[in-house]
Design a protein around this motif. Structure first.
Motif, PDB file in Angstrom:
ATOM      1  N   GLU A   1     -12.004 -11.447  -4.986  1.00  0.00           N
ATOM      2  CA  GLU A   1     -12.662 -10.154  -5.081  1.00  0.00           C
ATOM      3  C   GLU A   1     -12.388  -9.318  -3.827  1.00  0.00           C
ATOM      4  O   GLU A   1     -12.142  -9.861  -2.755  1.00  0.00           O
ATOM      5  CB  GLU A   1     -14.172 -10.331  -5.272  1.00  0.00           C
ATOM      6  N   ILE A   2     -12.436  -7.997  -3.981  1.00  0.00           N
ATOM      7  CA  ILE A   2     -12.263  -7.106  -2.840  1.00  0.00           C
ATOM      8  C   ILE A   2     -13.487  -7.214  -1.932  1.00  0.00           C
ATOM      9  O   ILE A   2     -14.614  -6.920  -2.345  1.00  0.00           O
ATOM     10  CB  ILE A   2     -12.068  -5.640  -3.289  1.00  0.00           C
ATOM     11  N   LEU A   3     -13.258  -7.653  -0.710  1.00  0.00           N
ATOM     12  CA  LEU A   3     -14.327  -7.780   0.269  1.00  0.00           C
ATOM     13  C   LEU A   3     -14.517  -6.484   1.054  1.00  0.00           C
ATOM     14  O   LEU A   3     -15.646  -6.103   1.391  1.00  0.00           O
ATOM     15  CB  LEU A   3     -14.013  -8.929   1.241  1.00  0.00           C
ATOM     16  N   ALA A   4     -13.395  -5.807   1.351  1.00  0.00           N
ATOM     17  CA  ALA A   4     -13.470  -4.576   2.140  1.00  0.00           C
ATOM     18  C   ALA A   4     -12.206  -3.769   1.942  1.00  0.00           C
ATOM     19  O   ALA A   4     -11.169  -4.291   1.502  1.00  0.00           O
ATOM     20  CB  ALA A   4     -13.662  -4.899   3.619  1.00  0.00           C
ATOM     21  N   GLU A   5     -12.294  -2.477   2.267  1.00  0.00           N
ATOM     22  CA  GLU A   5     -11.140  -1.574   2.224  1.00  0.00           C
ATOM     23  C   GLU A   5     -11.331  -0.528   3.301  1.00  0.00           C
ATOM     24  O   GLU A   5     -12.447  -0.050   3.530  1.00  0.00           O
ATOM     25  CB  GLU A   5     -11.042  -0.901   0.851  1.00  0.00           C
ATOM     26  N   GLY A   6     -10.248  -0.212   4.020  1.00  0.00           N
ATOM     27  CA  GLY A   6     -10.364   0.793   5.063  1.00  0.00           C
ATOM     28  C   GLY A   6      -9.116   0.888   5.907  1.00  0.00           C
ATOM     29  O   GLY A   6      -8.080   0.278   5.597  1.00  0.00           O
ATOM     30  N   THR A   7      -9.198   1.649   6.984  1.00  0.00           N
ATOM     31  CA  THR A   7      -8.079   1.777   7.920  1.00  0.00           C
ATOM     32  C   THR A   7      -7.943   0.477   8.717  1.00  0.00           C
ATOM     33  O   THR A   7      -8.881  -0.338   8.759  1.00  0.00           O
ATOM     34  CB  THR A   7      -8.328   2.936   8.889  1.00  0.00           C
ATOM     35  N   PRO A   8      -6.791   0.273   9.368  1.00  0.00           N
ATOM     36  CA  PRO A   8      -6.650  -0.931  10.201  1.00  0.00           C
ATOM     37  C   PRO A   8      -7.769  -1.079  11.217  1.00  0.00           C
ATOM     38  O   PRO A   8      -8.282  -2.188  11.437  1.00  0.00           O
ATOM     39  CB  PRO A   8      -5.287  -0.712  10.876  1.00  0.00           C
ATOM     40  N   ASP A   9      -8.179   0.030  11.829  1.00  0.00           N
ATOM     41  CA  ASP A   9      -9.255  -0.044  12.823  1.00  0.00           C
ATOM     42  C   ASP A   9     -10.572  -0.455  12.178  1.00  0.00           C
ATOM     43  O   ASP A   9     -11.318  -1.295  12.719  1.00  0.00           O
ATOM     44  CB  ASP A   9      -9.407   1.309  13.520  1.00  0.00           C
TER      45      ASP A   9
ATOM     46  N   ASN B   1      -1.766   5.619  -3.549  1.00  0.00           N
ATOM     47  CA  ASN B   1      -1.300   6.975  -3.785  1.00  0.00           C
ATOM     48  C   ASN B   1       0.173   7.134  -3.402  1.00  0.00           C
ATOM     49  O   ASN B   1       0.735   6.278  -2.698  1.00  0.00           O
ATOM     50  CB  ASN B   1      -2.174   7.954  -2.997  1.00  0.00           C
ATOM     51  N   PRO B   2       0.824   8.208  -3.842  1.00  0.00           N
ATOM     52  CA  PRO B   2       2.232   8.432  -3.510  1.00  0.00           C
ATOM     53  C   PRO B   2       2.491   8.354  -2.007  1.00  0.00           C
ATOM     54  O   PRO B   2       1.749   8.931  -1.207  1.00  0.00           O
ATOM     55  CB  PRO B   2       2.494   9.845  -4.039  1.00  0.00           C
ATOM     56  N   GLY B   3       3.520   7.618  -1.632  1.00  0.00           N
ATOM     57  CA  GLY B   3       3.947   7.538  -0.239  1.00  0.00           C
ATOM     58  C   GLY B   3       3.121   6.641   0.661  1.00  0.00           C
ATOM     59  O   GLY B   3       3.461   6.471   1.835  1.00  0.00           O
ATOM     60  N   GLU B   4       2.067   6.023   0.143  1.00  0.00           N
ATOM     61  CA  GLU B   4       1.201   5.208   0.991  1.00  0.00           C
ATOM     62  C   GLU B   4       1.810   3.841   1.292  1.00  0.00           C
ATOM     63  O   GLU B   4       2.553   3.278   0.492  1.00  0.00           O
ATOM     64  CB  GLU B   4      -0.160   4.993   0.331  1.00  0.00           C
ATOM     65  N   LEU B   5       1.436   3.306   2.448  1.00  0.00           N
ATOM     66  CA  LEU B   5       1.803   1.942   2.815  1.00  0.00           C
ATOM     67  C   LEU B   5       0.495   1.184   3.007  1.00  0.00           C
ATOM     68  O   LEU B   5      -0.246   1.425   3.956  1.00  0.00           O
ATOM     69  CB  LEU B   5       2.623   1.938   4.105  1.00  0.00           C
ATOM     70  N   VAL B   6       0.206   0.281   2.078  1.00  0.00           N
ATOM     71  CA  VAL B   6      -1.098  -0.367   1.997  1.00  0.00           C
ATOM     72  C   VAL B   6      -0.941  -1.869   2.174  1.00  0.00           C
ATOM     73  O   VAL B   6      -0.015  -2.482   1.631  1.00  0.00           O
ATOM     74  CB  VAL B   6      -1.774  -0.055   0.640  1.00  0.00           C
ATOM     75  N   GLY B   7      -1.850  -2.469   2.926  1.00  0.00           N
ATOM     76  CA  GLY B   7      -1.842  -3.906   3.133  1.00  0.00           C
ATOM     77  C   GLY B   7      -2.851  -4.601   2.237  1.00  0.00           C
ATOM     78  O   GLY B   7      -3.889  -4.034   1.899  1.00  0.00           O
ATOM     79  N   LEU B   8      -2.534  -5.829   1.853  1.00  0.00           N
ATOM     80  CA  LEU B   8      -3.455  -6.692   1.112  1.00  0.00           C
ATOM     81  C   LEU B   8      -3.528  -8.009   1.863  1.00  0.00           C
ATOM     82  O   LEU B   8      -2.548  -8.754   1.926  1.00  0.00           O
ATOM     83  CB  LEU B   8      -2.970  -6.906  -0.321  1.00  0.00           C
ATOM     84  N   ILE B   9      -4.676  -8.275   2.479  1.00  0.00           N
ATOM     85  CA  ILE B   9      -4.815  -9.470   3.302  1.00  0.00           C
ATOM     86  C   ILE B   9      -5.981 -10.323   2.809  1.00  0.00           C
ATOM     87  O   ILE B   9      -6.778  -9.887   1.981  1.00  0.00           O
ATOM     88  CB  ILE B   9      -5.019  -9.117   4.797  1.00  0.00           C
ATOM     89  N   GLY B  10      -6.067 -11.524   3.343  1.00  0.00           N
ATOM     90  CA  GLY B  10      -7.150 -12.430   2.993  1.00  0.00           C
ATOM     91  C   GLY B  10      -6.724 -13.861   3.219  1.00  0.00           C
ATOM     92  O   GLY B  10      -5.538 -14.156   3.419  1.00  0.00           O
TER      93      GLY B  10
ATOM     94  N   MET C   1      -0.927 -10.346  11.313  1.00  0.00           N
ATOM     95  CA  MET C   1      -1.807  -9.190  11.491  1.00  0.00           C
ATOM     96  C   MET C   1      -1.212  -8.129  12.411  1.00  0.00           C
ATOM     97  O   MET C   1      -1.538  -6.952  12.305  1.00  0.00           O
ATOM     98  CB  MET C   1      -3.172  -9.634  12.022  1.00  0.00           C
ATOM     99  N   ASN C   2      -0.364  -8.541  13.319  1.00  0.00           N
ATOM    100  CA  ASN C   2       0.334  -7.576  14.175  1.00  0.00           C
ATOM    101  C   ASN C   2       1.134  -6.612  13.318  1.00  0.00           C
ATOM    102  O   ASN C   2       1.112  -5.398  13.514  1.00  0.00           O
ATOM    103  CB  ASN C   2       1.271  -8.324  15.122  1.00  0.00           C
ATOM    104  N   LEU C   3       1.879  -7.171  12.369  1.00  0.00           N
ATOM    105  CA  LEU C   3       2.694  -6.372  11.457  1.00  0.00           C
ATOM    106  C   LEU C   3       1.809  -5.480  10.598  1.00  0.00           C
ATOM    107  O   LEU C   3       2.045  -4.272  10.477  1.00  0.00           O
ATOM    108  CB  LEU C   3       3.544  -7.294  10.576  1.00  0.00           C
ATOM    109  N   VAL C   4       0.776  -6.065  10.003  1.00  0.00           N
ATOM    110  CA  VAL C   4      -0.112  -5.315   9.112  1.00  0.00           C
ATOM    111  C   VAL C   4      -0.774  -4.153   9.836  1.00  0.00           C
ATOM    112  O   VAL C   4      -0.785  -3.018   9.354  1.00  0.00           O
ATOM    113  CB  VAL C   4      -1.190  -6.250   8.511  1.00  0.00           C
ATOM    114  N   MET C   5      -1.337  -4.423  11.002  1.00  0.00           N
ATOM    115  CA  MET C   5      -2.085  -3.393  11.728  1.00  0.00           C
ATOM    116  C   MET C   5      -1.165  -2.285  12.257  1.00  0.00           C
ATOM    117  O   MET C   5      -1.595  -1.150  12.450  1.00  0.00           O
ATOM    118  CB  MET C   5      -2.866  -4.023  12.883  1.00  0.00           C
ATOM    119  N   ASN C   6       0.099  -2.605  12.463  1.00  0.00           N
ATOM    120  CA  ASN C   6       1.039  -1.627  13.010  1.00  0.00           C
ATOM    121  C   ASN C   6       1.698  -0.756  11.954  1.00  0.00           C
ATOM    122  O   ASN C   6       2.160   0.342  12.266  1.00  0.00           O
ATOM    123  CB  ASN C   6       2.131  -2.329  13.827  1.00  0.00           C
TER     124      ASN C   6
END
Length: 261
Positions: free
Chosen positions: A235-243, A33-42, A218-223
């Motif tokens: 495939e997408i395994l999961a999606e959610g907040t850092p916590d 969405n507009p203005g979001e900062l989203v991580g893609l990890i794996g 992960m320090n960078l991603v979670m922060n």
């Protein structure tokens, strides 16, 4: 009166690609969405960079669709995707190493220049007006990242961390609607990574540009990320907040429990 629906900057629906029967990405559904900062990890080989290549026109999807601000992007090649508003950096730095720092950024403004070949060869007033405006804009962007003092140096002479930041500046110069960062902290020391973290936050605050970030630090991603997608076996395994992601048993089993943090 009902509220107007927010159109995602990026939306993928069942996006995928196969290479000779091997599915590198499969049924990837993502919304930024507009203005979001989203991580893609794996894990390595999960298909993260393949996904970037799909949405930047390097590869064409063999299934599914994707949209930029509601406009279907399937079939567009890389230069069309850039013109539409998606810019990216790469795992391996791709600067014009022999060109100056300033020239590397000015190149990104070429798509906006109107001077024709005749005007460029003869260096007409119209040509110089555009050149000076591109230089002004480039120096303004460089100053935000404290790189303007290196404007006349060859890009290859910058320290590694500053070369990474220069790549981001060049991407910003394309006036994008979505910024893709592919492992920007790779090879950086802790000081450089902290500087990168500040730069990413500054981009978000000053430009309000949504960012999709691939990163193993992960320090960078979670922060820095508000939401995180986890890709595994394409495939997408999961999606959610850092916590939520850091406590997800499937994510821990597939990735976080294998030395990612």
């Amino acid at each position: 009166m009902s509220e107007s629906k927010v159109i995602p900057v990026l939306e993928t629906k069942g996006l995928g690609i196969s290479f000779g029967g091997l599915k590198a990405n499969n049924d990837v559904n993502m919304v930024i969405n507009p203005g979001e900062l989203v991580g893609l990890i794996g894990p390595n080989g999960a298909g993260k960079t393949t996904f970037f290549n799909l949405i930047t026109g390097v590869y064409q999807p063999t299934e599914g669709t994707y949209y930029l601000n509601g406009e279907k992007m399937n079939g567009k090649v890389t230069h069309q995707v850039v013109a539409a508003g998606i810019a990216r950096t790469f795992q391996n730095i791709r600067l014009f190493k022999k060109m100056t720092v300033l020239e590397n950024v000015k190149v990104a403004f070429n798509k906006d220049m109107k001077a024709n070949l005749f005007q460029s060869i003869l260096r007409t007033p119209a040509f110089w007006k555009e050149e000076l405006e591109a230089e002004r804009k480039a120096l303004e962007l460089l100053s935000l990242f404290d790189l303007d003092k290196f404007a006349d140096q060859a890009a290859e002479n910058l320290p590694y961390g500053q070369q990474r930041r220069l790549e981001i500046v060049r991407a910003l110069a394309t006036d994008m609607k979505l910024l893709l960062l592919d492992e920007p902290a790779a090879g950086m020391n802790p000081t450089e990574t902290e500087s990168l973290l500040e730069s990413i936050r500054m981009i978000r605050e000053k430009f309000n540009i949504p960012i999709l970030l691939i990163e193993h630090d992960m320090n960078l991603v979670m922060n820095v990320c508000e939401r995180i997608y986890v890709l595994n076996f394409g495939e997408i395994l999961a999606e959610g907040t850092p916590d939520e992601i850091s406590h997800n048993p499937e994510v821990i089993e597939a990735y976080l429990g294998k030395g990612a943090v």
